[in-house]
Design a protein around this motif. Structure first.
Motif, short mmCIF file in Angstrom:
data_model
loop_
_atom_site.label_atom_id
_atom_site.label_comp_id
_atom_site.label_asym_id
_atom_site.label_seq_id
_atom_site.Cartn_x
_atom_site.Cartn_y
_atom_site.Cartn_z
N LEU A 320 0.84 -1.20 0.00
CA LEU A 320 0.00 0.00 0.00
C LEU A 320 0.87 1.25 0.00
N ASP A 321 0.37 2.29 -0.62
CA ASP A 321 1.11 3.54 -0.72
C ASP A 321 0.34 4.62 0.03
N ARG A 322 0.96 5.14 1.10
CA ARG A 322 0.29 6.17 1.90
C ARG A 322 0.09 7.45 1.12
N GLU A 323 1.02 7.73 0.19
CA GLU A 323 0.93 8.97 -0.57
C GLU A 323 -0.28 8.95 -1.51
N GLU A 324 -0.78 7.79 -1.87
CA GLU A 324 -1.99 7.70 -2.69
C GLU A 324 -3.24 7.79 -1.81
N THR A 325 -3.28 7.02 -0.75
CA THR A 325 -4.43 7.02 0.17
C THR A 325 -3.92 6.79 1.58
N ALA A 326 -4.22 7.75 2.46
CA ALA A 326 -3.75 7.63 3.84
C ALA A 326 -4.69 6.78 4.69
N TRP A 327 -5.96 6.72 4.34
CA TRP A 327 -6.94 5.93 5.08
C TRP A 327 -7.73 5.09 4.09
N LEU A 328 -8.05 3.89 4.50
CA LEU A 328 -8.92 3.00 3.74
C LEU A 328 -10.04 2.52 4.66
N ASN A 329 -11.26 2.57 4.17
CA ASN A 329 -12.41 2.16 4.97
C ASN A 329 -13.11 0.99 4.28
N ILE A 330 -13.29 -0.07 5.02
CA ILE A 330 -13.96 -1.26 4.50
C ILE A 330 -15.06 -1.66 5.47
N THR A 331 -15.93 -2.53 5.00
CA THR A 331 -17.02 -3.07 5.82
C THR A 331 -16.87 -4.58 5.88
N VAL A 332 -16.94 -5.12 7.08
CA VAL A 332 -16.79 -6.56 7.29
C VAL A 332 -18.13 -7.14 7.71
N PHE A 333 -18.52 -8.24 7.06
CA PHE A 333 -19.75 -8.95 7.40
C PHE A 333 -19.42 -10.16 8.27
N ALA A 334 -20.32 -10.45 9.19
CA ALA A 334 -20.26 -11.66 10.01
C ALA A 334 -21.61 -12.35 9.91
N ALA A 335 -21.62 -13.61 9.48
CA ALA A 335 -22.86 -14.35 9.29
C ALA A 335 -22.74 -15.72 9.94
N GLU A 336 -23.89 -16.21 10.41
CA GLU A 336 -23.92 -17.56 10.96
C GLU A 336 -23.73 -18.57 9.83
N ILE A 337 -22.96 -19.59 10.11
CA ILE A 337 -22.69 -20.60 9.09
C ILE A 337 -23.97 -21.35 8.73
N HIS A 338 -24.81 -21.64 9.71
CA HIS A 338 -26.01 -22.43 9.47
C HIS A 338 -27.19 -21.58 9.01
N ASN A 339 -27.06 -20.28 9.10
CA ASN A 339 -28.15 -19.40 8.65
C ASN A 339 -27.52 -18.12 8.13
N ARG A 340 -27.28 -18.08 6.82
CA ARG A 340 -26.60 -16.93 6.24
C ARG A 340 -27.44 -15.66 6.29
N HIS A 341 -28.75 -15.80 6.49
CA HIS A 341 -29.60 -14.61 6.57
C HIS A 341 -29.35 -13.81 7.84
N GLN A 342 -28.83 -14.48 8.88
CA GLN A 342 -28.51 -13.78 10.11
C GLN A 342 -27.11 -13.20 9.95
N GLU A 343 -27.06 -11.89 9.64
CA GLU A 343 -25.81 -11.26 9.27
C GLU A 343 -25.69 -9.91 9.95
N ALA A 344 -24.45 -9.56 10.31
CA ALA A 344 -24.15 -8.26 10.91
C ALA A 344 -22.94 -7.68 10.19
N LYS A 345 -22.79 -6.39 10.27
CA LYS A 345 -21.66 -5.73 9.63
C LYS A 345 -21.08 -4.68 10.56
N VAL A 346 -19.80 -4.37 10.33
CA VAL A 346 -19.10 -3.40 11.17
C VAL A 346 -18.13 -2.62 10.28
N PRO A 347 -17.99 -1.31 10.49
CA PRO A 347 -17.01 -0.53 9.71
C PRO A 347 -15.61 -0.71 10.29
N VAL A 348 -14.64 -0.82 9.38
CA VAL A 348 -13.24 -0.97 9.77
C VAL A 348 -12.45 0.11 9.05
#
Length: 670
Positions: A320-348
């Motif tokens: 990664l090059d800091r001079e191009e982008t100093a911060w990167l924001n992504i979203t991570v999903f967490a889902a139950e293996i047995h029920n993919r409809h039960q899902e949550a997300k968090v900003p990182v």
């Protein structure tokens, strides 16, 4: 008036006498009330002797003789609840604490009797309806002591849990009840409001509940009257309480991250696969289902990161090059293996830490100027140019900048660099006597170093020009040729040469254009419509007998000689190959053969019209019922048709008007 008269003579025996007859009244009219029925109200629980209403009767007999001088009132029905005053007819309560909730309406019959109520007197009766009005003498009361309710842990705040109702036999504003939660372990999670239409207490969810944290709650709900009558405050508190038990039902909830957001750091230029950080989520349900992690690729379009689906570790996929982008924001999903409809997300949020990977450079493309002078002129203390630098790295790896000459030219005889210690430097001349004839341009390398660890440096080249100046040091010219060359072409001569070249080019273009126009074919097929072309010939034929003046073969399509007639108004699906033997000889002058050949070609051509097209032939069929369509000799043939209207059609139809007009008109025009 009466008078005594003689019966025989009918003479008065005495003067007229006046007799007065007085009618003596007897008790022949019973008493009558003013109204047949009466209506009255009295508050419930009134004291004994409370006045309710007064009824009045009248007697038509003369009271002078004592027949109806005295009316006596008495109650026939309505005892023991009410009584009536015999002389006045005022009805009063006779019992204390009459309860509206027990009996609301009473019917009382009142009698009025004349002759003081003695024997032989006449009497009359009336009915009085007495209604007890409500007072707040009853507190609200719950019909049961405990209410059982339930709520899902997936319920959202504001959702209704259940209803309770306290009964109050009073009516109107005396029966209004308000509800409140006075105690219990769920006071912070539940609330109660009053539905004034149904007089019910509505229990709602105030905050989310969690089955895994607490599975049951208890509330103490109080119902109280809104309006309290101070007269009956001694009857006890006008409120009641009830216990409400609420059970929390388990629901399949989505995973929950341990933090509402995450911030991680990684150094720029870190190798692919470097661990950035970790996110962690868990299943709040009792089943504690395994969790699978993933990155929302809409937030990581360049795919800088990857995540381990089992443990949530985030890693880089490329440096990664800091001079191009100093911060990167992504979203991570967490889902139950047995029920993919039960899902949550968090900003990182991922911060890219700076490393010293960029050397400082000139802040601008600097250029210096120095005036040529002789050796005896003293050197100036002013810098030729002041330079500064830029560094793409962070301030920790950037300034302060150090300016110097390369070691190999540290003792440059012409110029030197002085660091101002404020991230700028000045370039000075070490000598005088610069001459454009000897050298008009100098290239001075300058080394710039930053204060990072480890330090980065770069060599930048400064261009210094030797220029001619006036006595005040103002620049006049920095062009060496202008000083050396005194003779040359003037501006007017250059303009004249360019004008001649442009004229020659125009003549050549016109010549080529004329040459191309002469080579164009006589018959031009336009793409718009090949059937509406008009071909004009300037030579005049000798009539129908002249077969030598013009060769009819020239009217043939030159492409038809080669056996193929292209269609330019349509795009044929396949090429048509003409049938052999149908092509006429090139020099044939037989019009019949020429027309027949064209007819056969059109009949056998699958790409030829009939669709909305007109085929025009110059040969008239023999024996045609329509007769001749030719305009030849029309002017000399007698015709019944009148073509004089063509004179009014304008100049475009003048020729036709001259040909087809009447003979008189023709003679007049001539």
């Amino acid at each position: 008036m009466a008078q005594a008269v003689d019966r025989d003579t009918n003479r008065p025996l005495e003067p007229p006498s006046e007799f007065i007859v007085k009618v003596q009244d007897i008790n022949d009219n019973p008493p009558e009330f003013l109204h047949e029925t009466y209506h009255a109200n009295v508050p419930e629980r009134s004291n004994v002797g409370t006045s309710v209403i007064q009824v009045t009767a009248s007697d038509a007999d003369d009271p002078t003789y004592g027949n109806s001088a005295k009316l006596v009132y008495s109650i026939l029905e309505g005892q023991p609840y009410f009584s009536v005053e015999a002389q006045t007819g005022i009805i009063r309560t006779a019992l204390p604490n009459m309860d509206r909730e027990a009996k609301e309406e009473y019917h009382v019959v009142i009698q009025a009797k004349d002759m003081g109520g003695h024997m032989g007197g006449l009497s009359g009766t009336t009915k009085v309806t007495i209604t007890l009005t409500d007072v707040n003498d009853n507190p609200p009361k719950f019909p049961q002591s405990v209410y059982q309710m339930s709520v899902s842990e997936a319920a959202v705040p504001g959702e209704e849990v259940g209803r309770v109702k306290a009964k109050d036999p009073d009516i109107g504003e005396n029966g209004l009840v308000t509800y409140s939660i006075v105690d219990g372990d769920g006071m912070e999670l539940f609330e109660i409001t009053t539905d004034y239409e149904t007089q019910e207490g509505v229990i709602k969810l105030k905050k989310p509940v969690d089955f895994e944290t607490k599975r049951a709650y208890s509330l103490k709900v109080e119902a109280a009257n809104v309006h309290i009558d101070p007269k009956f405050i001694s009857n006890g508190p006008f409120k009641d309480t009830v216990t409400v038990k609420i059970a929390v039902e388990d629901a399949d909830e989505p995973p929950m991250f341990l933090a509402p957001s995450y911030i991680h750091e990684v150094q720029e230029n870190a190798a692919a696969g470097t661990v950035v950080g970790r996110v962690h989520a868990k299943d709040p349900d009792a089943a504690n289902s395994p969790i699978r992690y993933s990155i929302d690729r809409h937030t990581d379009l360049d795919r800088f990161f990857t995540i381990n689906p089992e443990d949530g570790f985030i890693k880089t996929t490329k440096p990664l090059d800091r001079e191009e982008t100093a911060w990167l924001n992504i979203t991570v999903f967490a889902a139950e293996i047995h029920n993919r409809h039960q899902e949550a997300k968090v900003p990182v949020a991922i911060r890219i830490l700076d490393v010293n990977d960029n050397a400082p450079k000139f802040a601008a493309p600097y250029e210096g100027f120095i005036c040529e002078s002789d050796q005896t002129k003293p050197l100036s203390n002013q810098p030729i140019v002041t330079i500064s630098a830029d560094d793409k790295d962070d301030t920790a790896n950037g300034p302060r900048f150090i300016f110097s000459l390369p070691p190999e030219i540290i003792h440059n005889p012409n110029f030197t660099v002085r660091d101002n210690r404020d991230n700028t430097a000045g370039v000075y001349a070490r000598r005088g006597g610069f001459s454009r004839q000897k050298q008009d341009l100098y290239l001075l390398p300058i080394v710039i170093s930053d204060g990072g660890i480890p330090p980065m440096s770069s060599t930048n080249t400064l261009t210094i020009k030797v220029c001619g100046c006036d006595v005040n040091g103002a620049l006049l010219s920095c062009n060496a040729e202008a000083y050396i060359l005194n003779a040359g072409l003037s501006t007017g001569a250059l303009i004249a040469i360019l004008a001649c070249i442009v004229i020659l080019l125009v003549i050549v273009v016109l010549f080529v254009t004329l040459r191309r126009q002469k080579k164009e074919p006589l018959i031009v097929f336009e793409e718009e419509d090949v059937r509406e072309n008009i071909i004009t010939y300037d030579d005049e034929g000798g009539g129908e007998e002249d077969t030598e003046a013009f060769d009819i073969a020239t009217l043939q399509n030159p492409d038809g000689i080669n056996g193929f007639i292209p269609r330019k108004d349509i795009k044929p699906e396949y090429q048509y190959m003409p049938r052999p033997g149908l092509r006429p000889a090139p020099n044939s002058v037989d019009v019949d053969d020429f027309i027949n050949t064209r007819i056969q070609e059109a009949d056998n051509d699958p790409t030829a019209p009939p669709y909305d097209s007109i085929q025009i032939y110059g040969y008239e069929g023999r024996g045609s019922v329509a007769g001749s369509l030719s305009s030849l000799e029309s002017a000399t043939t007698d015709s019944d048709l009148d073509y004089d209207y063509l004179q009014n059609w304008g100049p475009r139809f003048k020729k036709l008007a001259d040909l087809y007009g009447s003979k008189d008109t023709f003679d007049d025009d001539s």
